[in-house]
Design an enzyme around this catalytic site. Structure first.
Site, PDB file in Angstrom:
ATOM      1  N   ASP A  63      -3.190  -3.067  -2.516  1.00 26.77           N
ATOM      2  CA  ASP A  63      -4.252  -2.063  -2.563  1.00 26.77           C
ATOM      3  C   ASP A  63      -4.111  -1.232  -3.844  1.00 26.77           C
ATOM      4  O   ASP A  63      -3.035  -1.180  -4.451  1.00 26.77           O
ATOM      5  CB  ASP A  63      -4.157  -1.143  -1.340  1.00 26.77           C
ATOM      6  CG  ASP A  63      -5.379  -0.224  -1.216  1.00 26.77           C
ATOM      7  OD1 ASP A  63      -5.240   0.865  -0.638  1.00 26.77           O
ATOM      8  OD2 ASP A  63      -6.462  -0.574  -1.728  1.00 26.77           O
ATOM      9  N   ASN A  64      -5.182  -0.597  -4.264  1.00 24.10           N
ATOM     10  CA  ASN A  64      -5.160   0.411  -5.336  1.00 24.10           C
ATOM     11  C   ASN A  64      -4.769  -0.106  -6.715  1.00 24.10           C
ATOM     12  O   ASN A  64      -4.157   0.628  -7.508  1.00 24.10           O
ATOM     13  CB  ASN A  64      -4.208   1.565  -4.966  1.00 24.10           C
ATOM     14  CG  ASN A  64      -4.462   2.105  -3.600  1.00 24.10           C
ATOM     15  OD1 ASN A  64      -3.600   2.049  -2.729  1.00 24.10           O
ATOM     16  ND2 ASN A  64      -5.666   2.633  -3.378  1.00 24.10           N
ATOM     17  N   LYS A 121       3.040   3.458  -5.658  1.00 24.12           N
ATOM     18  CA  LYS A 121       2.490   2.480  -6.616  1.00 24.12           C
ATOM     19  C   LYS A 121       3.558   1.998  -7.595  1.00 24.12           C
ATOM     20  O   LYS A 121       3.507   0.876  -8.067  1.00 24.12           O
ATOM     21  CB  LYS A 121       1.281   3.068  -7.328  1.00 24.12           C
ATOM     22  CG  LYS A 121       0.223   3.627  -6.369  1.00 24.12           C
ATOM     23  CD  LYS A 121      -0.062   2.688  -5.165  1.00 24.12           C
ATOM     24  CE  LYS A 121      -0.748   3.424  -4.031  1.00 24.12           C
ATOM     25  NZ  LYS A 121      -0.809   2.628  -2.773  1.00 24.12           N
ATOM     26  N   GLU A 137     -11.449   4.052  -1.363  1.00 19.92           N
ATOM     27  CA  GLU A 137     -11.910   4.359  -0.002  1.00 19.92           C
ATOM     28  C   GLU A 137     -12.791   5.604   0.045  1.00 19.92           C
ATOM     29  O   GLU A 137     -12.460   6.647  -0.514  1.00 19.92           O
ATOM     30  CB  GLU A 137     -10.718   4.528   0.964  1.00 19.92           C
ATOM     31  CG  GLU A 137      -9.582   5.427   0.502  1.00 19.92           C
ATOM     32  CD  GLU A 137      -8.497   4.671  -0.211  1.00 19.92           C
ATOM     33  OE1 GLU A 137      -8.770   3.615  -0.806  1.00 19.92           O
ATOM     34  OE2 GLU A 137      -7.357   5.140  -0.203  1.00 19.92           O
ATOM     35  N   ASP A 152       0.834  -1.208   0.000  1.00 18.10           N
ATOM     36  CA  ASP A 152       0.000   0.000   0.000  1.00 18.10           C
ATOM     37  C   ASP A 152       0.865   1.252   0.000  1.00 18.10           C
ATOM     38  O   ASP A 152       0.468   2.306   0.500  1.00 18.10           O
ATOM     39  CB  ASP A 152      -0.930  -0.012   1.218  1.00 18.10           C
ATOM     40  CG  ASP A 152      -2.040   1.015   1.110  1.00 18.10           C
ATOM     41  OD1 ASP A 152      -2.605   1.402   2.163  1.00 18.10           O
ATOM     42  OD2 ASP A 152      -2.341   1.449  -0.024  1.00 18.10           O
TER      43      ASP A 152
HETATM   44  O1  LIG Z   1      -0.294   7.004  -2.792  1.00 21.64           O
HETATM   45  C1  LIG Z   1      -0.922   6.243  -2.076  1.00 21.64           C
HETATM   46  N1  LIG Z   1      -0.321   5.540  -1.116  1.00 21.64           N
HETATM   47  C2  LIG Z   1       1.128   5.695  -0.882  1.00 21.64           C
HETATM   48  C3  LIG Z   1       1.403   6.915   0.034  1.00 21.64           C
HETATM   49  C4  LIG Z   1       2.887   7.226   0.150  1.00 21.64           C
HETATM   50  C5  LIG Z   1       3.689   6.024   0.615  1.00 21.64           C
HETATM   51  C6  LIG Z   1       5.041   6.449   1.139  1.00 21.64           C
HETATM   52  N2  LIG Z   1       5.788   5.231   1.413  1.00 21.64           N
HETATM   53  C7  LIG Z   1       5.558   4.396   2.452  1.00 21.64           C
HETATM   54  C8  LIG Z   1       6.482   3.367   2.328  1.00 21.64           C
HETATM   55  N3  LIG Z   1       7.242   3.591   1.239  1.00 21.64           N
HETATM   56  C9  LIG Z   1       6.824   4.732   0.691  1.00 21.64           C
HETATM   57  C10 LIG Z   1      -2.413   6.115  -2.230  1.00 21.64           C
HETATM   58  C11 LIG Z   1      -3.087   7.082  -3.002  1.00 21.64           C
HETATM   59  C12 LIG Z   1      -4.475   7.018  -3.153  1.00 21.64           C
HETATM   60  C13 LIG Z   1      -5.180   8.041  -3.966  1.00 21.64           C
HETATM   61  C14 LIG Z   1      -6.248   7.658  -4.777  1.00 21.64           C
HETATM   62  C15 LIG Z   1      -6.931   8.618  -5.550  1.00 21.64           C
HETATM   63  C16 LIG Z   1      -6.527   9.940  -5.485  1.00 21.64           C
HETATM   64  F1  LIG Z   1      -7.196  10.873  -6.217  1.00 21.64           F
HETATM   65  C17 LIG Z   1      -5.458  10.318  -4.682  1.00 21.64           C
HETATM   66  C18 LIG Z   1      -4.794   9.371  -3.920  1.00 21.64           C
HETATM   67  C19 LIG Z   1      -5.215   6.008  -2.516  1.00 21.64           C
HETATM   68  C20 LIG Z   1      -4.548   5.039  -1.766  1.00 21.64           C
HETATM   69  O2  LIG Z   1      -5.244   4.041  -1.151  1.00 21.64           O
HETATM   70  C21 LIG Z   1      -3.156   5.085  -1.631  1.00 21.64           C
HETATM   71  O3  LIG Z   1      -2.557   4.096  -0.894  1.00 21.64           O
HETATM   72 MG   LIG Z   2      -3.930   2.492  -0.565  1.00 19.88          MG
END
Ligand SMILES: O=C(NCCCCCn1ccnc1)c1cc(-c2ccc(F)cc2)cc(O)c1O
Ligand SMILES: [Mg+2]
Length: 214
Positions: A169-170, A144, A199, A141
């Protein structure tokens, strides 16, 4: 100075949930994200699918890539049997600071180890640093564009065994096309898609469950 969304989410948890009660923490976050401010937690709909996969597996060793505020960490850890361990990796220090407090508020700190840093740096160090042989369950998660390289890295580091379950996820929104193509076409995985929604929205999203065949 203005607070951050994770800080406001933590305040909502401390105001609207009971310390030591993970279900009330989950409900408080879902209420906050549905009625106050959207946040990128896996959420209640995909979260129920996550719960069913974890409950069926009863994993001892769990890796979560991407902690954010600790919502899915709490969802997973609350279902783990005594002695089971969850390692969760978070790159963003501000997210990690909030997640530690959410996990502690839920009373799950004994089952969870939150590690700050980049997955690409930490995955090769899992065995020697945490005494991990292989993981039973991995929840992806995080960034991406890191799902695929980190999955290949886990394979190369011998962290996956016959039957290890990856849940991503996603896979539709934001989407992970290279990862999907890999796990769906590789002879080393049995993969299936759980259709759901992004979500707290009506947009399509889903989880991909992939069993490593060794
Ligand atoms: O980017 C996401 N997650 C990574 C966050 C940073 C991780 C940092 N990290 C941690 C460890 N190594 C690196 C994410 C984005 C969205 C989303 C969906 C639609 C939208 F319009 C905007 C956003 C929905 C999710 O469910 C997500 O998980
Ligand atoms: Mg996610």
């Amino acid at each position: 100075t203005k607070s951050t969304r994770p800080q406001r989410l933590l305040k909502a948890v401390q105001k609207h949930s009971t310390r030591g009660d993970p279900q009330s923490v989950i409900s408080a976050i879902d209420h906050f994200c549905r009625h106050r401010e959207w946040a990128m937690n896996v959420g209640d709909e995909k979260g129920s699918i996550l719960d069913s996969v974890v409950s069926e597996l009863n994993p001892e060793k769990v890796l979560e890539l991407g902690t954010y505020c600790g919502y899915s960490t709490v969802r997973i850890a609350r279902l783990l049997p005594p002695g089971a361990r969850l390692i969760t990796l978070e790159f963003n220090a501000d997210y990690a600071a909030i997640a530690r407090q959410v996990i502690a508020w839920a009373g799950l700190e004994d089952k969870v180890q939150l590690v700050e840093g980049a997955s690409g740096d930490w995955i090769p160090r899992m065995k020697e640093h945490f005494g991990i042989e292989t993981f039973d369950f991995v929840f992806l998660d995080h960034w991406k564009d890191r799902y695929l390289p980190d999955t290949k890295l886990m394979e190369d580091c011998g962290l996956l065994r016959k039957g290890t379950v990856l849940l991503a996820d996603n896979v539709i929104c934001p989407g992970v096309p290279d990862y999907l193509e890999y796990v769906r076409n590789s002879l080393s995985y049995k993969s299936c898609y759980f259709k759901s929604h992004l979500e707290y929205t009506k947009a399509e999203d889903g989880l991909e469950k992939s069993v490593f065949l060794g």
